[in-house]
Design an enzyme around this catalytic site. Structure first.
Site, short mmCIF file in Angstrom:
data_model
loop_
_atom_site.label_atom_id
_atom_site.label_comp_id
_atom_site.label_asym_id
_atom_site.label_seq_id
_atom_site.Cartn_x
_atom_site.Cartn_y
_atom_site.Cartn_z
N GLU A 36 -107.06 30.59 -1.48
CA GLU A 36 -108.35 30.47 -2.18
C GLU A 36 -108.82 31.80 -2.76
OE1 GLU A 36 -109.65 27.86 -3.11
OE2 GLU A 36 -108.63 26.38 -1.86
N TYR A 119 -118.25 28.90 -3.15
CA TYR A 119 -117.09 28.06 -3.45
C TYR A 119 -116.03 28.17 -2.35
CZ TYR A 119 -112.49 26.75 -4.63
OH TYR A 119 -111.25 26.20 -4.52
N ASP A 137 -116.15 24.13 -7.86
CA ASP A 137 -115.45 25.17 -8.64
C ASP A 137 -115.56 24.83 -10.12
OD1 ASP A 137 -113.72 23.03 -8.95
OD2 ASP A 137 -112.04 24.39 -9.26
N CYS A 192 -108.62 16.66 -17.23
CA CYS A 192 -109.93 16.95 -17.82
C CYS A 192 -110.05 18.46 -18.02
CB CYS A 192 -111.04 16.43 -16.91
SG CYS A 192 -112.67 16.39 -17.68
N CYS A 199 -107.64 12.68 -22.38
CA CYS A 199 -108.43 11.50 -21.99
C CYS A 199 -107.57 10.24 -21.92
CB CYS A 199 -109.59 11.31 -22.96
SG CYS A 199 -110.69 12.75 -23.04
N CYS A 202 -106.59 9.80 -18.44
CA CYS A 202 -107.66 9.92 -17.44
C CYS A 202 -107.97 8.58 -16.78
CB CYS A 202 -108.92 10.48 -18.09
SG CYS A 202 -110.27 10.68 -16.91
N CYS A 208 -116.72 7.71 -18.48
CA CYS A 208 -117.12 9.08 -18.83
C CYS A 208 -118.25 9.08 -19.85
CB CYS A 208 -115.90 9.83 -19.39
SG CYS A 208 -116.28 11.53 -19.86
#
Length: 296
Positions: A36, A119, A137, A192, A199, A202, A208
Site C-alpha cells: 500500500e 486511505y 482511493d 472505469c 464502458c 462495465c 451509471c
DNA sequence: AAGACGGGGCT
DNA sequence: AGCCCAGTCTT
C-alpha cells in the site's frame, strides 16, 4: 444500504481480478502494508518487482527497523517520492517498538503510523485484516463519482459526501465489505479508467449516472494544474538522490555538476537535508566536504 | 484549501 | 506536452 450494484460488481471481480501477489491469502499484513505504501502514486506494474525484492530482504517489520535510511533509499530505487521509504522504515520501527512487531489491525492505530493516512489505514485494515472500512482511493472516488453522482472525475480534494456514499454502499459483513472495496478499486483500475473508460466492458454501465447523463465533462478541469517537471526542484532533487544511490559520497563540486542553477541547487540541498534524505559531511572546521545518504 | 513531493509510461 | 498513477504531510 444501497445494494443494487453489488451482484454485478462482485461477479465481475470474481472473473476479472488481477492475480496480484499482495492479494494472496498467504500475504502477511506487513507485506500488504508495504504494497500500500509503494502503491501511493506509483502504478502496479512498477511496484510488483520492487515489492518482491523488498519483502525478500526485509520480511518483517523488525527486519526493516534494523535497516539504515541509506539502505532503504537505495532499495526504494526509482519508485518515486522517496520520503515514503523513510516513513516506511519509521513505521517499521514504531510497529516493532509499540506493537510488538505485529502490524496493528485497528484503523486508528494504523493512522498513527508515519506515512499512513486515511486511505492506507482503511486499506490495510480491509485487505490485511478483513475489517469493514471505507476505502476511498482515486479509483473508488472516480467509480462512485460516475455511478452515483454522475460526474466525470471527483473533486481535487475528497468531500464528506464521498465518504457517505461509500459507506452507504459498503456491505455489512466484514469479509464481503473487504472484497467489495477491492472490487470497486479494480473496476476503476481496469474498466472505469480516468482517460478512456471501457464502458462496453462495465458490469454496471446500465446503472451509471454519468453515462445516463451523456458523459458530461469534468467540472473541475480548470482547477487541476499539471505539475511541471523539467527544471523544477523536484527534478533537481531526483538527480541528486539518483547520484547518491550509486555513490557512497559526493564532493560539493561533484554535486554542483549535477545541476546548472547553483542557487536552485543550494535550495534543493537544504530541502533534502530538512527531509533527512541527505547528510552533509563536515571537516573539523565545519566546512562541508561531501554529501551522503543518511546512515542513521 | 493549497502546495510540495518522483518518476515513468501512454496518448 | 500533457495526463495519470491504491496519497501524505505541511503550511
Amino acid at each position: 444500504m444501497n445494494t443494487d450494484l453489488h451482484p454485478a460488481v462482485m461477479g465481475w471481480y470474481a472473473t476479472h481480478a488481477r492475480d496480484l501477489p499482495w492479494r494472496s491469502p498467504d500475504a502477511s499484513a506487513w507485506s500488504v502494508l508495504v504494497s500500500e505504501i509503494m502503491l501511493q502514486q506509483t502504478p502496479v506494474v512498477r511496484v510488483e518487482p520492487a515489492w518482491r525484492a523488498w519483502l525478500q530482504r526485509w520480511p518483517t517489520p523488525a527486519d526493516l527497523a534494523a535497516a539504515t535510511p541509506a539502505q532503504v533509499l537505495r532499495a526504494w530505487d526509482r519508485l518515486g517520492y522517496p520520503r515514503r521509504a523513510l516513513r516506511l522504515r519509521e513505521a517499521a520501527i514504531a510497529i516493532t517498538e509499540r506493537h510488538g512487531g505485529q502490524v496493528p489491525s485497528d484503523e486508528e492505530d494504523l493512522l498513527a503510523l508515519p506515512g499512513i493516512g486515511s486511505y492506507t489505514a482503511a486499506a490495510v485494515a480491509a485487505f490485511a485484516f478483513r475489517r469493514r472500512s471505507v476505502v476511498l482511493d482515486t479509483n473508488v472516488r472516480r467509480v462512485l463519482g460516475r455511478l452515483v453522482h454522475g460526474t466525470a472525475l471527483p473533486p481535487p480534494s475528497p468531500r464528506r459526501a464521498e465518504t457517505a456514499t461509500a459507506l452507504d454502499l459498503l456491505p455489512a459483513d466484514p469479509e464481503t465489505s473487504a472484497r467489495w472495496n477491492v472490487a470497486v478499486m479494480e473496476l476503476g483500475a481496469l474498466v472505469c479508467t480516468a482517460r478512456a473508460p471501457r464502458c462496453a466492458d462495465c458490469p454496471v454501465a446500465a446503472q451509471c449516472r454519468w453515462r445516463a447523463a451523456g458523459y458530461p465533462p469534468d467540472e473541475h478541469a480548470a482547477r487541476r494544474r499539471t505539475q511541471a517537471w523539467h527544471g523544477t526542484d523536484r527534478q533537481a532533487r531526483g538527480r541528486v538522490l539518483a547520484a547518491l544511490r550509486t555513490e557512497d559520497e559526493l564532493r560539493p563540486d561533484q554535486v554542483r555538476d549535477l545541476w546548472p542553477d547553483g542557487d536552485q541547487l543550494a535550495r534543493v540541498l537544504t530541502g533534502l537535508l530538512t527531509d533527512q534524505l541527505l547528510t552533509a559531511v563536515r571537516d573539523l572546521d565545519g566546512v562541508v566536504t561531501g554529501y551522503r545518504l543518511p546512515d542513521s
